[in-house]
Design an enzyme around this catalytic site. Structure first.
Site, short mmCIF file in Angstrom:
data_model
loop_
_atom_site.label_atom_id
_atom_site.label_comp_id
_atom_site.label_asym_id
_atom_site.label_seq_id
_atom_site.Cartn_x
_atom_site.Cartn_y
_atom_site.Cartn_z
N ARG A 129 8.99 -5.36 3.16
CA ARG A 129 8.90 -6.64 2.44
C ARG A 129 9.93 -7.52 3.14
NH1 ARG A 129 5.93 -4.92 -2.15
NH2 ARG A 129 6.54 -2.91 -2.98
N ILE A 206 -2.27 -0.72 -4.07
CA ILE A 206 -2.80 0.34 -4.96
C ILE A 206 -3.18 -0.23 -6.32
CG2 ILE A 206 -1.46 2.16 -3.83
CD1 ILE A 206 0.16 2.24 -6.56
N ASP A 207 -2.69 -1.44 -6.64
CA ASP A 207 -2.87 -1.95 -8.01
C ASP A 207 -4.25 -2.53 -8.29
OD1 ASP A 207 -0.23 -1.31 -8.19
OD2 ASP A 207 0.52 -3.36 -8.24
N GLY A 250 1.57 -0.83 -11.69
CA GLY A 250 0.78 -2.01 -12.05
C GLY A 250 1.67 -3.01 -12.74
N ARG A 343 1.35 6.45 -4.85
CA ARG A 343 1.09 5.67 -3.63
C ARG A 343 0.86 6.57 -2.42
NH1 ARG A 343 4.82 0.67 -3.82
NH2 ARG A 343 5.79 1.43 -1.92
O1 F6P Z 1 2.38 -3.51 -5.55
C1 F6P Z 1 2.28 -2.15 -5.43
C2 F6P Z 1 3.36 -1.44 -6.19
O2 F6P Z 1 3.08 -0.10 -5.99
C3 F6P Z 1 3.48 -1.78 -7.65
O3 F6P Z 1 2.55 -1.17 -8.47
C4 F6P Z 1 4.89 -1.38 -7.94
O4 F6P Z 1 5.41 -2.11 -9.01
C5 F6P Z 1 5.61 -1.71 -6.69
O5 F6P Z 1 4.64 -1.69 -5.66
C6 F6P Z 1 6.74 -0.79 -6.35
O6 F6P Z 1 7.38 -1.29 -5.23
P1 F6P Z 1 8.51 -0.51 -4.42
O7 F6P Z 1 7.83 0.58 -3.65
O8 F6P Z 1 9.10 -1.53 -3.52
O9 F6P Z 1 9.45 0.06 -5.41
#
Ligand code: F6P
Length: 422
Positions: A129, A206-207, A250, A343
């Site tokens: 990100r 994945i959402d 989600g 994931r």
């Molecule tokens: O957007 C996908 C997602 O898996 C969300 O469901 C979740 O809130 C977020 O990413 C988690 O992000 P990270 O892996 O940065 O903690």
């Protein structure tokens, strides 16, 4: 066309299939192909070797398979191979190189398990990100790094934030290229060659949280993973006659929670776009669960999406639901947060088939792109691959989130999925 592909935001199963499809379809269409490691961050850092403020830890060495045997086995005379064009022959280090030229065999084994090649989930080219790409300076550096390599087309696989970034990048492109010329960083010839950036988006999330497409890449695998976990929880729940509150991912979208609830016969499901009707919702939930118990059910399953709220937007946490079940119904209750297990892992069949077809379509869309055509998001609708103007899809998705913030849940649901609402 000189084509690069990157994955951005949270990883999802199926991203490797996207990269493979884009690279192979690109080569078959006569393109030169690159992968960009670590998402937009890799574009910003480029291959200059110039140290930048470390936003990320140093990238891991890309896992490169020794595929000589497979190469000969699979393609016989090697007529499809582009030996010598790739940067990734086994064992070569990629330290400090983020934009990597790849050939046909570099993505071999990225779709399916074969011989001694283990199929991996997630994204082998890395994702991030990127904060730096959100800044104007970051995007100028990214454009410069692309132009240096001669790249004029980009496929981005990521969620709505990543796809918005792609569209912003494209709309700013003429200005950025002008700035680079003024600064003397690119030649007149490069300026002329790179007047137009071709961009296509594929939705990796994945959402299943993107509007105007039926399924996002990775959502079917994540749902499958959740179902496997729920099967395991079911047996222990029945043995002890316990209640389980399961938190699934989600943040803004309840698709995983809702479908996992359907697939597992859950007693109650909490999702962000459709809070419980009654106030207080605790009464409604307890009455339902008590009725199920009275009918002889030995287990209770409640699924909570991580972004679930009540009608007043007060978060509903799994821990709180557990307290309610324990205190009001006297149920022996446990909480399980599935977290990132959702994931990971191998992509299911759908997350190999759709990303492959969508990757091929993305390359076609890029070849047909003109400065006048919008950037497309490649999606699917009723089992057909579709091209949707990227910004329209992102705007509709953001309108759902806005409707939730404004407590207009009917609007959120109808924007999310008009047919599901019925
Ligand atoms: O957007 C996908 C997602 O898996 C969300 O469901 C979740 O809130 C977020 O990413 C988690 O992000 P990270 O892996 O940065 O903690």
């Amino acid at each position: 066309m000189k084509l690069a592909v990157l994955t951005s935001g949270g990883d999802s199963a199926g991203m490797n299939a996207v990269v493979r499809a884009v690279v192979k379809a690109g080569i078959l269409q006569g393109c030169e192909t690159w992968v960009v490691r670590e998402g937009y961050e890799g574009l910003v850092r480029g291959n200059t070797g110039v140290e930048q403020e470390p936003v990320l830890p140093p990238p891991p060495e890309v896992h490169i398979k020794d595929d000589n045997f497979l190469k000969n086995f699979r393609f016989g005379d090697g007529s499809l191979l582009k030996d010598g064009t790739g940067d990734l022959p086994s064992g070569r280090t990629l330290k400090g190189r983020y934009i990597v030229r790849v050939g046909w065999d570099d993505v071999m084994g990225w779709l399916t398990e074969m011989m001694n090649v283990v199929l991996e989930g997630g994204t082998l080219i890395g994702t991030a990100r990127s904060k730096s790409f959100r800044t104007a300076e970051g995007r100028i550096a990214a454009a410069y790094n692309m132009i240096k390599e001669g790249i004029d087309a980009l496929v981005v696989c990521g969620g709505d934030g990543s796809l918005t970034g792609a569209d912003v990048f494209r709309s700013e492109w003429p200005k950025i290229v002008g700035t680079l010329r003024e600064q003397g960083k690119i030649t007149e010839e490069q300026y002329k060659l790179h007047g137009h950036l071709r961009i296509a988006g594929l939705v990796g999330s994945i959402d299943n949280d993107m509007s105007m497409t039926d399924l996002t890449i990775g959502a079917p695998t994540a749902l499958h993973r959740i179902c496997e976990s729920l099967d395991s929880i079911n047996s222990t729940a029945i043995s002890h006659s316990r209640a389980f509150v399961i938190e699934v991912m989600g943040r803004h979208c309840g698709w995983l929670a809702l479908l996992a609830g359907l697939a597992s016969g859950a007693d109650f499901v909490f999702i962000p776009e459709c809070p419980p009707e009654t106030n207080p919702w605790e009464d409604e939930m307890c009455a339902k669960i008590q009725r199920h118990r009275d009918m002889g059910k030995r287990k209770t399953l409640v699924i909570v999406a991580e972004g679930a709220c009540d009608k007043e937007l007060k978060p509903i946490s799994a821990e709180y639901v557990k307290e309610v079940l324990s205190e009001r119904l006297g149920l022996d209750t446990r909480v399980t947060t599935l977290g990132h297990t959702q994931r990971g892992g191998k992509p299911c069949a759908l997350d190999r088939i759709w990303p492959t077809l969508q990757g091929i379509e993305a390359v076609k869309a890029l070849l047909e792109a003109t400065p006048e055509t919008p950037s497309y998001m490649i999606g699917m609708c009723e089992n057909k691959i579709t091209r949707i103007p990227l910004m329209e899809a992102v705007a509709t998705t953001q309108a759902v989130n806005q409707a939730i913030k404004e407590k207009d849940f009917a609007k959120a649901m109808s924007l999310r999925d008009p047919e599901f609402c019925d």
